[in-house]
Every structure is written in C-alpha cells, then in structure tokens.
Enzyme design. Structure first.
Site, PDB file in Angstrom:
ATOM      1  N   ASN A   9      -7.905 -12.077   0.102  1.00  7.88           N
ATOM      2  CA  ASN A   9      -6.929 -12.397  -0.554  1.00  7.88           C
ATOM      3  C   ASN A   9      -5.829 -11.364   0.223  1.00  7.88           C
ATOM      4  OD1 ASN A   9      -4.907 -12.108  -1.871  1.00  7.88           O
ATOM      5  ND2 ASN A   9      -5.358 -11.080  -3.535  1.00  7.88           N
ATOM      6  N   LYS A  11      -2.516 -11.315   0.106  1.00  6.17           N
ATOM      7  CA  LYS A  11      -1.406 -11.268  -0.342  1.00  6.17           C
ATOM      8  C   LYS A  11      -0.738 -11.829   0.743  1.00  6.17           C
ATOM      9  CE  LYS A  11      -4.246  -7.560  -2.995  1.00  6.17           C
ATOM     10  NZ  LYS A  11      -4.136  -6.121  -3.518  1.00  6.17           N
ATOM     11  N   HIS A  95      -4.020 -12.824 -11.292  1.00  9.87           N
ATOM     12  CA  HIS A  95      -4.519 -11.494 -10.438  1.00  9.87           C
ATOM     13  C   HIS A  95      -3.454 -11.071 -10.952  1.00  9.87           C
ATOM     14  CE1 HIS A  95      -5.072  -8.400  -7.120  1.00  9.87           C
ATOM     15  NE2 HIS A  95      -5.278  -9.411  -6.667  1.00  9.87           N
ATOM     16  N   GLU A  97      -2.115  -8.137 -10.049  1.00 13.54           N
ATOM     17  CA  GLU A  97      -0.713  -8.122  -9.111  1.00 13.54           C
ATOM     18  C   GLU A  97       0.450  -8.758 -10.204  1.00 13.54           C
ATOM     19  OE1 GLU A  97      -1.734  -7.942  -5.131  1.00 13.54           O
ATOM     20  OE2 GLU A  97      -2.304  -5.505  -5.509  1.00 13.54           O
ATOM     21  N   GLU A 167     -12.098  -7.479 -11.507  1.00 12.47           N
ATOM     22  CA  GLU A 167     -11.128  -6.503 -10.479  1.00 12.47           C
ATOM     23  C   GLU A 167     -10.880  -5.076 -11.398  1.00 12.47           C
ATOM     24  OE1 GLU A 167      -9.737  -8.762  -6.871  1.00 12.47           O
ATOM     25  OE2 GLU A 167      -8.662  -9.345  -8.096  1.00 12.47           O
ATOM     26  N   GLY A 173      -6.910  -1.134  -4.450  1.00 11.46           N
ATOM     27  CA  GLY A 173      -5.868  -0.602  -3.140  1.00 11.46           C
ATOM     28  C   GLY A 173      -6.175   0.771  -3.291  1.00 11.46           C
ATOM     29  N   SER A 212     -11.004  -2.373  -3.828  1.00 13.65           N
ATOM     30  CA  SER A 212     -12.009  -1.384  -2.806  1.00 13.65           C
ATOM     31  C   SER A 212     -12.896  -1.683  -1.704  1.00 13.65           C
ATOM     32  CB  SER A 212     -11.767   0.246  -3.107  1.00 13.65           C
ATOM     33  OG  SER A 212     -10.075   0.548  -3.299  1.00 13.65           O
TER      34      SER A 212
HETATM   35  C1  PEP Z   1      -7.383  -7.438  -4.764  1.00 12.92           C
HETATM   36  O1  PEP Z   1      -6.033  -7.071  -4.792  1.00 12.92           O
HETATM   37  O2  PEP Z   1      -8.109  -8.275  -4.732  1.00 12.92           O
HETATM   38  C2  PEP Z   1      -8.329  -5.956  -4.463  1.00 12.92           C
HETATM   39  C3  PEP Z   1      -9.695  -5.904  -4.274  1.00 12.92           C
HETATM   40  O3  PEP Z   1      -7.641  -5.406  -3.259  1.00 12.92           O
HETATM   41  P1  PEP Z   1      -8.135  -4.611  -2.456  1.00 12.92           P
HETATM   42  O4  PEP Z   1      -9.390  -4.478  -2.516  1.00 12.92           O
HETATM   43  O5  PEP Z   1      -7.240  -4.148  -1.005  1.00 12.92           O
HETATM   44  O6  PEP Z   1      -8.547  -3.116  -3.487  1.00 12.92           O
END
Ligand code: PEP
Length: 253
Positions: A9, A11, A95, A97, A167, A173, A212
């Site tokens: 992703n 973003k 997601h 976010e 997630e 992040g 992460s």
């Molecule tokens: C995400 O935003 O879907 C995600 C998993 O981000 P990150 O890998 O940076 O934690």
C-alpha cells in the site's frame, strides 16, 4: 492450501519518476519469484501507468480506495468500474486511516466492499483495533463488529471472492509489530467467525497481517497457520525491503 499474498500500500507517496523506479525494481525482483502473489497499490493518478508496467509480470495492480457509488455527481470520487477499466484486480476497503481520518463507518465500508465485488474485483477488507481498544480487552469485540457489518450486508458467500487484512491500528506505521502469536490469535478469531457460517469459505479466505511488517519479521508472522501474507505500508516503498518480505512468503509457500 492457501497461497500467500504480499500487498504493498503505497499510500499518498511518490511521483511519476519514483513510482516508475519502484515498480521496475519490484518487477525485476519478482520475476525470479516463487508462488506467492505480489500486489502494488499506487495512488489513483499512477494506476494506469503502473498497470502498463505490470502487464505480463507476476505483480498485480490494486487501488487504495473506491467510491461506494457506481457513477454520478460525486466530485473527486472514483468508481469500482473505473478501477477495473485501468487494470486493477484488488481494492483496499476500510483501511484504518480512512475509517479514522475520512470518517468511513463500517456501513460505508460494507457498501464499498459490495461495489468492488459488483465489478468482479477483489476487495481487501481491513479490520483492526486501536491501542486503547486492545488494552481494554476489546480486540475481539471491535474486529468482530467490523467484520460482521460486512457479513450482514453481503452474506458469507461474498468472502469466497475477498481478502481480509487484520491491521491493528497500534502497529500501523509505528514500528511496533504485533507478535506472531498476537496476530495469529486475531486471525484465528476472524477465521472462526467465518467458519461458523461456512467452513469451506473460512478455510479458503486469505487473511493478511498488516502493521510494521519488515523483511526481518515477515517470516515469523507468515509461518503462523492463519496468516496468509501481508499488507505492507512503509516497507513497500523500498523495493529491496518489499522483496525481502516477498522472499519470506516464497520460502514458506
Ligand atoms: C498499512 O498502512 O496498511 C500498514 C500496514 O502500514 P505499515 O506497514 O507502515 O505499518
């Protein structure tokens, strides 16, 4: 036997030059690949060009968001049909976010999930709890409610053509990854909800972990019985790191 899926992703990152380079490096590394499927989800303006670069490669194209509407006066929105037109195979919905910053409710997420299926694309439904929800012992309640909102709207059959991504918001992040055991517990909980409705669909659905994931923790996560790959944010912007994560899946498949 479920196949691994490793999805990047991107973003709201990159531009034409950076995205082309990232895409080329991933494709170069993926051609030596094993059986796990790779997917990249660039920002909307780069979908078509990225799709052209991916044609004939083992890397699929996906989008990060979609409108719940098919067409009409929805300024700034993008429909599932448009995403299909430009070559998308997958669409991320729900997601965290978007749930947090764009105020997408589980009901809106369910409508988006349905819109994606209507165009015969594969939704990747994101679910996950915040740190406060986890520490107050509410992970199952929150994740279960997010999943059931979609199940109520579509029925379990829809999950025969969908992917789920667990997630935990506290891991996105932050550099703080869920342990393989924490992730497995949540994945098993999700699969059990589906198994209560249809055992075959529950067995077949891919459940990705996101939060992460890096090259050095992917194998530990992916080796858990209910983890079928990853949804990768930050680490998907560096080809070497993304390919190291893919390598973890290839070596396990
Ligand atoms: C995400 O935003 O879907 C995600 C998993 O981000 P990150 O890998 O940076 O934690």
């Amino acid at each position: 036997m479920r196949k691994y899926l490793v999805a990047g992703n991107w973003k709201m990152n990159g531009g034409t030059a950076a995205n082309n380079e990232l895409c080329e490096q991933i494709v170069a590394g993926a051609s030596a690949s094993g059986t796990a499927e790779l997917l990249v989800c660039p920002p909307f303006p780069y979908l078509e060009a990225t799709g052209r670069k991916l044609a004939g490669t083992p890397v699929s194209l996906g989008a990060q968001n979609v409108s719940q509407h098919a067409s009409g006066a929805y300024t700034g929105e993008v429909s599932a049909g448009m995403l299909r037109d430009v070559g998308c195979k997958y669409v991320i919905v729900g997601h965290s976010e978007r749930r947090a910053m764009m105020h997408e409710t589980s009901e809106i997420v369910a409508e988006k999930f349905k819109a994606v299926l209507t165009e015969e694309l594969t939704p990747i439904l994101c679910v996950g709890e915040t740190l406060e929800e986890r520490t107050s012992g509410r992970m199952e309640e929150v994740v279960g409610a997010q999943l059931r909102a979609v199940l109520d709207a579509t029925g379990v059959e829809a999950f025969g053509s969908a992917v789920i991504a667990y997630e935990p918001v506290w891991a996105i992040g932050t550099g703080q990854t869920a342990s393989p055991e924490q992730a497995q517990e949540a994945h098993q909980y999700i699969r059990n909800i589906l198994a209560g409705m249809d055992v075959d669909i529950a067995d077949a659905v891919q459940i990705l972990y996101g939060g992460s994931v890096k090259g050095d923790n992917a194998a530990g996560l992916f080796s858990m019985p209910d983890i079928d790959g990853g949804l990768i944010g930050g680490a998907s912007l560096k080809a070497a790191e993304f390919l190291a994560i893919a390598q973890a899946a290839w070596s396990l498949n």
